[in-house]
Design a protein around this motif. Structure first.
Motif, mmCIF file in Angstrom:
data_model
loop_
_atom_site.group_PDB
_atom_site.id
_atom_site.type_symbol
_atom_site.label_atom_id
_atom_site.label_comp_id
_atom_site.label_asym_id
_atom_site.label_seq_id
_atom_site.Cartn_x
_atom_site.Cartn_y
_atom_site.Cartn_z
ATOM 1 N N MET A 9 0.815 -1.211 0.000
ATOM 2 C CA MET A 9 0.000 0.000 0.000
ATOM 3 C C MET A 9 0.851 1.265 0.000
ATOM 4 N N GLN A 10 2.134 1.131 -0.247
ATOM 5 C CA GLN A 10 3.023 2.282 -0.197
ATOM 6 C C GLN A 10 2.537 3.412 -1.104
ATOM 7 N N ASP A 11 2.287 4.582 -0.482
ATOM 8 C CA ASP A 11 1.866 5.803 -1.174
ATOM 9 C C ASP A 11 0.489 5.714 -1.819
ATOM 10 N N LYS A 12 -0.260 4.645 -1.552
ATOM 11 C CA LYS A 12 -1.636 4.575 -2.035
ATOM 12 C C LYS A 12 -2.493 5.535 -1.211
ATOM 13 N N VAL A 13 -3.511 6.124 -1.833
ATOM 14 C CA VAL A 13 -4.378 7.098 -1.178
ATOM 15 C C VAL A 13 -5.703 6.424 -0.820
ATOM 16 N N VAL A 14 -6.056 6.500 0.464
ATOM 17 C CA VAL A 14 -7.215 5.775 0.986
ATOM 18 C C VAL A 14 -8.132 6.732 1.739
ATOM 19 N N LEU A 15 -9.424 6.654 1.464
ATOM 20 C CA LEU A 15 -10.430 7.403 2.210
ATOM 21 C C LEU A 15 -11.240 6.425 3.030
ATOM 22 N N VAL A 16 -11.331 6.675 4.342
ATOM 23 C CA VAL A 16 -12.060 5.793 5.253
ATOM 24 C C VAL A 16 -13.178 6.582 5.913
ATOM 25 N N THR A 17 -14.423 6.144 5.746
ATOM 26 C CA THR A 17 -15.520 6.768 6.481
ATOM 27 C C THR A 17 -15.711 6.047 7.810
ATOM 28 N N GLY A 18 -16.268 6.765 8.771
ATOM 29 C CA GLY A 18 -16.407 6.179 10.109
ATOM 30 C C GLY A 18 -15.054 5.855 10.706
ATOM 31 N N ALA A 19 -14.091 6.747 10.453
ATOM 32 C CA ALA A 19 -12.695 6.448 10.780
ATOM 33 C C ALA A 19 -12.300 6.812 12.205
ATOM 34 N N ALA A 20 -13.186 7.420 12.968
ATOM 35 C CA ALA A 20 -12.799 7.934 14.287
ATOM 36 C C ALA A 20 -12.718 6.862 15.360
ATOM 37 N N THR A 30 -12.528 -17.091 20.917
ATOM 38 C CA THR A 30 -11.833 -15.835 21.175
ATOM 39 C C THR A 30 -12.612 -14.691 20.556
ATOM 40 N N ALA A 31 -12.471 -13.500 21.125
ATOM 41 C CA ALA A 31 -13.183 -12.322 20.640
ATOM 42 C C ALA A 31 -12.559 -11.810 19.348
ATOM 43 N N LEU A 32 -13.417 -11.402 18.431
ATOM 44 C CA LEU A 32 -12.983 -10.825 17.170
ATOM 45 C C LEU A 32 -12.758 -9.328 17.360
ATOM 46 N N LEU A 33 -11.589 -8.839 16.953
ATOM 47 C CA LEU A 33 -11.206 -7.452 17.202
ATOM 48 C C LEU A 33 -11.159 -6.643 15.907
ATOM 49 N N PRO A 34 -11.313 -5.321 15.996
ATOM 50 C CA PRO A 34 -11.295 -4.474 14.798
ATOM 51 C C PRO A 34 -10.048 -4.650 13.942
ATOM 52 N N GLU A 35 -8.912 -4.889 14.579
ATOM 53 C CA GLU A 35 -7.659 -5.042 13.844
ATOM 54 C C GLU A 35 -7.713 -6.243 12.891
ATOM 55 N N GLU A 36 -8.472 -7.253 13.253
ATOM 56 C CA GLU A 36 -8.574 -8.444 12.404
ATOM 57 C C GLU A 36 -9.458 -8.183 11.190
ATOM 58 N N ILE A 37 -10.456 -7.333 11.345
ATOM 59 C CA ILE A 37 -11.270 -6.933 10.200
ATOM 60 C C ILE A 37 -10.438 -6.024 9.295
ATOM 61 N N ALA A 38 -9.662 -5.152 9.899
ATOM 62 C CA ALA A 38 -8.790 -4.264 9.124
ATOM 63 C C ALA A 38 -7.825 -5.074 8.268
ATOM 64 N N ALA A 39 -7.358 -6.199 8.776
ATOM 65 C CA ALA A 39 -6.433 -7.043 8.013
ATOM 66 C C ALA A 39 -7.108 -7.588 6.759
ATOM 67 N N GLY A 40 -8.388 -7.938 6.872
ATOM 68 C CA GLY A 40 -9.134 -8.389 5.698
ATOM 69 C C GLY A 40 -9.286 -7.285 4.674
ATOM 70 N N LEU A 41 -9.558 -6.072 5.142
ATOM 71 C CA LEU A 41 -9.659 -4.922 4.243
ATOM 72 C C LEU A 41 -8.335 -4.663 3.536
ATOM 73 N N ALA A 99 -7.587 -4.658 -0.492
ATOM 74 C CA ALA A 99 -7.115 -3.417 -1.108
ATOM 75 C C ALA A 99 -5.783 -3.597 -1.815
ATOM 76 N N SER A 100 -5.069 -4.639 -1.487
ATOM 77 C CA SER A 100 -3.697 -4.803 -1.966
ATOM 78 C C SER A 100 -3.633 -5.480 -3.323
ATOM 79 N N ASP A 101 -2.449 -5.437 -3.915
ATOM 80 C CA ASP A 101 -2.235 -6.092 -5.200
ATOM 81 C C ASP A 101 -2.332 -7.610 -5.091
ATOM 82 N N ALA A 102 -2.229 -8.135 -3.878
ATOM 83 C CA ALA A 102 -2.372 -9.579 -3.691
ATOM 84 C C ALA A 102 -3.780 -10.047 -4.052
ATOM 85 N N ALA A 103 -4.742 -9.119 -4.048
ATOM 86 C CA ALA A 103 -6.132 -9.436 -4.388
ATOM 87 C C ALA A 103 -6.516 -8.866 -5.745
#
Length: 267
Positions: free
Chosen positions: A1-12, A208-219, A223-227
């Motif tokens: 994702m180096q230098d890629k531009v990303v807009l995230v809503t609900g980012a707070a 185990t509890a599912l955490l936001p960081e794990e959903i972020a990993a899916g995103l 978003a990456s060239d791997a997909a």
């Protein structure tokens, strides 16, 4: 994702915040958008990124957020439609039309706005990735409140439909469907962070509890060239809940007094 531009809503907060932090660590330039100006601006200052106050239920504000991103960085490589609420909770027999419509506006109509305006910018580039947050309630029935479930099913359908049009412009469109994830809204439902962690672990086949960081990993993966050849897809991240047919807490919400869980003034 180096230098890629990303807009995230609900980012707070929650998944949006986790995504912003992860994408920045991977080299992206992230614009944070949220209705919560205080929290959003503070997070942007901490991360050294731009913030734009955005109520995603207004199309002109979503359009403005996309334009702001392009103005600041010259392009937009990834749009993450993440802003959300739990919305109308309670029996369908008692749910008001106003609460129903407010839930759809935040969870589904805003995704339409995000896809529409991000796609317009990406069409000129002939490239881009649009990601939207659905839910396990969007791939099965009975795993969320009624209005929420309807909206999240809509996100899955819109993702597939938009992908079929936008692929010709080199734009990939995907969704992520999280299971019960421990976010501030789930803390509110459960009454505390401790109760949210315990509840999320209880409904997880993995225990185990599912955490936001794990959903972020899916995103991040989508978003990456791997997909690069993945589009029109909904990635389910739920510890196996949908595979096993486990309840995710909806039964507890069903019998609650009818209410609206989200920003004040929306219902």
């Amino acid at each position: 994702m180096q230098d890629k531009v990303v807009l995230v809503t609900g980012a707070a907060s929650g998944i949006g915040e986790a995504a912003a932090r992860l994408f920045i660590r991977e080299g992206a330039k992230v614009v944070l958008a949220d209705i919560n100006e205080v929290a959003g601006a503070a997070l942007a200052r901490e991360l050294g990124m731009h913030f734009i106050a955005t109520d995603v239920t207004f199309e002109e504000q979503v359009e403005r957020a996309v334009a702001y991103t392009v103005e600041r960085h010259g392009r937009i490589d990834c749009m993450i439609n993440n802003a959300g609420v739990i919305g109308a909770v309670g029996s369908i027999m008692e749910t008001t039309a106003q609460a129903w419509r407010a839930t759809q506006a935040i969870l589904l109509e805003s995704v339409f706005f995000g896809i529409k305006h991000a796609a317009r910018a990406m069409r000129e580039q002939r490239s881009g990735v649009i990601l939207s947050l659905s839910s396990i309630a969007g791939v099965m029935g009975g795993l969320g409140p009624h209005a929420y479930t309807a909206a999240k099913h809509g996100v899955v359908g819109l993702t597939r439909s938009a992908a079929s049009e936008l692929s010709g412009y080199g734009i990939r469109v995907n969704a992520v469907a999280p299971g019960t994830t421990v976010t501030p809204m789930i803390d509110q439902v459960r009454g505390s962070r401790e109760a949210a962690m315990t509840g999320a672990a209880e409904v997880s086949p993995l225990g185990t509890a599912l955490l936001p960081e794990e959903i972020a990993a899916g995103l991040l993966f989508l978003a990456s060239d791997a997909a690069a050849h993945i589009t029109a897809h909904t990635l389910v991240v739920d510890s196996g809940v949908t595979a096993g047919g486990f309840a995710s807490g909806a039964s507890k919400l069903r019998d609650r007094p009818v209410t609206f869980i989200g920003p004040s003034g929306q219902h």
